[in-house]
Design a protein around this motif. Structure first.
Motif, short mmCIF file in Angstrom:
data_model
loop_
_atom_site.label_atom_id
_atom_site.label_comp_id
_atom_site.label_asym_id
_atom_site.label_seq_id
_atom_site.Cartn_x
_atom_site.Cartn_y
_atom_site.Cartn_z
N ARG A 123 0.81 -1.22 0.00
CA ARG A 123 0.00 0.00 0.00
C ARG A 123 0.85 1.27 0.00
NH1 ARG A 123 -5.19 -0.84 -0.11
NH2 ARG A 123 -6.13 -2.76 0.74
N GLY A 124 1.84 1.29 -0.88
CA GLY A 124 2.63 2.49 -1.08
C GLY A 124 3.74 2.73 -0.09
N LYS A 125 3.93 1.79 0.86
CA LYS A 125 5.00 1.96 1.84
C LYS A 125 5.90 0.72 1.87
CE LYS A 125 2.73 5.10 5.14
NZ LYS A 125 3.84 6.08 5.29
N LEU A 126 7.11 0.91 2.37
CA LEU A 126 8.03 -0.19 2.62
C LEU A 126 7.79 -0.70 4.03
CD1 LEU A 126 11.26 1.44 1.17
CD2 LEU A 126 9.88 -0.36 0.08
N TYR A 127 7.57 -2.01 4.15
CA TYR A 127 7.34 -2.65 5.45
C TYR A 127 8.44 -3.66 5.72
CZ TYR A 127 2.56 -0.92 6.28
OH TYR A 127 1.47 -0.15 6.55
N TRP A 128 8.79 -3.83 6.97
CA TRP A 128 9.74 -4.86 7.37
C TRP A 128 9.57 -5.17 8.85
CZ3 TRP A 128 10.95 0.25 7.00
CH2 TRP A 128 11.62 0.83 8.07
N ILE A 129 10.19 -6.29 9.27
CA ILE A 129 10.19 -6.69 10.67
C ILE A 129 11.64 -6.67 11.14
CG2 ILE A 129 9.80 -8.59 12.29
CD1 ILE A 129 7.38 -9.35 10.60
N GLY A 130 11.90 -5.99 12.21
CA GLY A 130 13.27 -5.88 12.68
C GLY A 130 13.36 -5.80 14.19
N TYR A 131 14.61 -5.79 14.64
CA TYR A 131 14.88 -5.66 16.07
C TYR A 131 15.06 -4.19 16.42
CZ TYR A 131 15.93 -10.67 15.78
OH TYR A 131 15.86 -12.01 15.58
N ALA A 140 9.65 -5.71 16.08
CA ALA A 140 8.49 -4.88 15.77
C ALA A 140 8.28 -4.85 14.26
CB ALA A 140 8.68 -3.46 16.30
N VAL A 141 7.06 -4.45 13.87
CA VAL A 141 6.73 -4.18 12.48
C VAL A 141 6.97 -2.71 12.23
CG1 VAL A 141 4.94 -4.26 10.70
CG2 VAL A 141 4.96 -5.98 12.53
N PHE A 142 7.75 -2.39 11.20
CA PHE A 142 8.07 -1.01 10.85
C PHE A 142 7.58 -0.70 9.44
CE2 PHE A 142 11.28 -2.30 13.92
CZ PHE A 142 11.36 -1.21 14.78
N CYS A 143 7.42 0.57 9.14
CA CYS A 143 7.14 0.99 7.77
C CYS A 143 7.65 2.41 7.56
CB CYS A 143 5.64 0.91 7.45
SG CYS A 143 4.62 2.19 8.20
N MET A 144 7.83 2.78 6.30
CA MET A 144 8.16 4.15 5.96
C MET A 144 7.86 4.38 4.48
SD MET A 144 12.32 4.32 6.01
CE MET A 144 13.35 3.08 5.20
N ASP A 145 7.83 5.63 4.09
CA ASP A 145 7.58 5.98 2.71
C ASP A 145 8.77 5.58 1.83
OD1 ASP A 145 5.12 6.99 3.35
OD2 ASP A 145 5.79 9.08 3.44
N PRO A 146 8.56 5.39 0.54
CA PRO A 146 9.65 4.98 -0.36
C PRO A 146 10.81 5.96 -0.45
CG PRO A 146 7.54 4.54 -1.38
CD PRO A 146 7.26 5.36 -0.16
N ASP A 147 10.60 7.19 -0.02
CA ASP A 147 11.70 8.14 -0.04
C ASP A 147 12.43 8.23 1.30
OD1 ASP A 147 9.83 9.41 1.53
OD2 ASP A 147 9.73 11.24 0.32
N GLY A 148 12.10 7.32 2.23
CA GLY A 148 12.78 7.29 3.52
C GLY A 148 12.17 8.15 4.59
N THR A 149 11.09 8.85 4.28
CA THR A 149 10.43 9.70 5.26
C THR A 149 9.29 8.97 5.96
OG1 THR A 149 8.89 10.61 3.62
CG2 THR A 149 11.00 11.76 3.93
N ASN A 150 8.76 9.60 6.99
CA ASN A 150 7.58 9.09 7.73
C ASN A 150 7.78 7.67 8.24
OD1 ASN A 150 6.04 11.51 7.31
ND2 ASN A 150 5.64 10.82 5.21
N ARG A 151 8.94 7.42 8.78
CA ARG A 151 9.21 6.11 9.36
C ARG A 151 8.44 5.97 10.67
NH1 ARG A 151 14.81 2.97 10.23
NH2 ARG A 151 14.28 1.81 12.11
#
Length: 439
Positions: A123-131, A140-151
């Protein structure tokens, strides 16, 4: 920062037993087995990209504008903008030192050592699971915009949730995963394999499949609309297997299918005469529901040193398995490395002394698209050292390109190892490398 913009006739018949659940009754693919046309359709906004479903060391996402690359043993997420060729750590702050600083948690591109692949575009964002928090216990589950903002951190994953997976897939509102565990019951050992899903934003865990095997189980997942397909290699033993029975265990490949509403994934087909091996990147499903996968048959008696013959097979939606072709060569031994929805690539076990990698690409009908060497001596050496070794981890292949991570070591020091994400364009003149990004 700019906008982040596999022909031979069958030489042998594969013993095939179709099965449903834990039984051995023949499977029938009926109209009710097929999802609606709407749920079949791939939606790039919400669906996992099967092209990278078997990767275990690298995360790769491709959007219309850019490539995003992360190695699970590295702390940073990298990008390559398709239009400009600009690449680097995905951080929009020009004053940030990025990966020049070790464990730079202030950098937006710092996503940490995630251990297991999880990067997805949803849905338009990069998602990942990390420590996070400098501990291997806090996930945790993280996400941010494709330009690296709004993490942002979407939600915590705590140990008691019991879904630490070996690989994660963000698909249609859920995080799908598989995990491997060692279990001991009654003083006897077995391997357990679990497939489950959980909503991206909540903790309603749903187990899709659970099984036990005497030896370790290997597997991977692929998706077609609302359908989830599980491709595993296992044996017919469990924690009740006695020591004298181990030698008689049978190893087989199994493909299972699950859709929402089913109590548990059901066996779609079973290949009962397959070697005890599996390549998780050599399994693909096409838009029409056909599946392509690798099997291996022994060319010599089982009590001698076995030479394996690797073949590509197709499983049709009606349950029929057809042996398609191999990569037999009189002079060179090729191993099937990757199968996608349009092509199959095989390569030799190692690179040549001249730092080239022999590869062979065929389409799904067995027609050769390319056979030759791809160069590994590419890019610049920041240490000005002599190449000591070079290799490639192939991520995906199409009819006209090869995407891979070229690993080059200069000298003997571990720190002199260099990684490059490279897209090889297949031309009449050979394989032309384009370095997307490097670290």
């Amino acid at each position: 920062m700019k906008k982040i913009s596999l022909i031979l006739a069958a030489l042998l018949l594969l013993p095939l037993a179709a099965c449903r659940g834990k039984g051995q009754t023949p499977a029938e693919v009926t109209d009710t087995d097929a999802p609606s046309a709407a749920s079949d359709a791939f939606d790039p906004r919400t669906d996992y990209a099967n092209l990278y479903g078997g990767l275990t060391q690298d995360d790769i996402v491709e959007t219309e504008d850019a490539f995003y690359w992360h190695q699970t043993d590295n702390d940073y997420l990298y990008y390559c903008d398709k239009a400009s060729g600009e690449s680097g750590v995905l951080c929009p702050r020009p004053e940030c030192e990025h990966d020049a600083v070790e464990h730079n948690t202030d950098c937006s591109g710092y996503i940490g050592n995630t251990v297991n692949p999880s990067l997805s575009y949803y849905r338009g964002k990069l998602y990942w699971i990390g420590y996070y928090g400098y501990t291997m216990r806090n996930m945790a589950v993280f996400c941010m915009d494709p330009d690296g903002t709004n993490r942002e951190k979407v939600r915590d994953i705590t140990p008691e949730h019991d879904y630490y997976g070996y690989k994660y897939y963000f698909h249609r509102g859920y995080i799908y995963y598989y995990r491997l565990d060692s279990v001991v019951e009654g003083g006897k050992y077995a391997s357990a394999f679990t497939v489950a899903r959980v909503p991206i934003d909540s903790e309603e865990l749903e187990t899709i499949y659970y099984t036990k095997s005497h030896y370790a189980i290997l597997g991977t997942l692929r998706f077609r609309g609302d359908e989830t397909f599980i491709y595993i290699r296992r044996d017919n033993g469990d924690e009740n297997t006695e020591p004298e029975e181990v030698e008689d265990l049978k190893t087989y490949i199994e493909i299972l299918r699950w859709t929402p509403g089913m109590a548990e994934a059901e066996c779609y087909c079973r290949i009962v005469d397959a070697q005890p091996m599996i390549n998780t990147n050599a399994f693909s499903i096409t838009a029409d529901g056909s599946m392509y996968f690798e099997t291996a048959a022994a060319l010599t008696a089982s009590d001698t040193d076995e030479e394996l013959e690797y073949k590509v097979c197709r499983l049709d939606p009606d349950g029929k398995v057809t042996e398609l072709f191999d990569f037999e060569d009189e002079e060179t031994k090729y191993y099937i490395n990757c199968i996608t929805d349009s092509a199959v690539i095989a390569k030799t076990g190692s690179a040549s002394a001249s730092f080239t990698q022999p590869v062979w690409i065929k389409d799904l009908n067995g027609k050769t698209l390319f056979k030759g060497d791809i160069p590994l001596d590419i890019g610049s050496d920041p240490l000005n050292g002599q190449i000591a070794s070079a290799g490639i981890r192939i991520l995906s292949v199409s009819r006209d390109s090869i995407l891979g991570v070229v690993v080059t070591r200069y000298g003997t020091e571990e720190e002199s190892t260099h990684y490059r994400l490279v897209n090889y364009m297949i031309t009449d003149e050979g394989a032309v490398p384009v370095v997307l990004c490097e670290r």
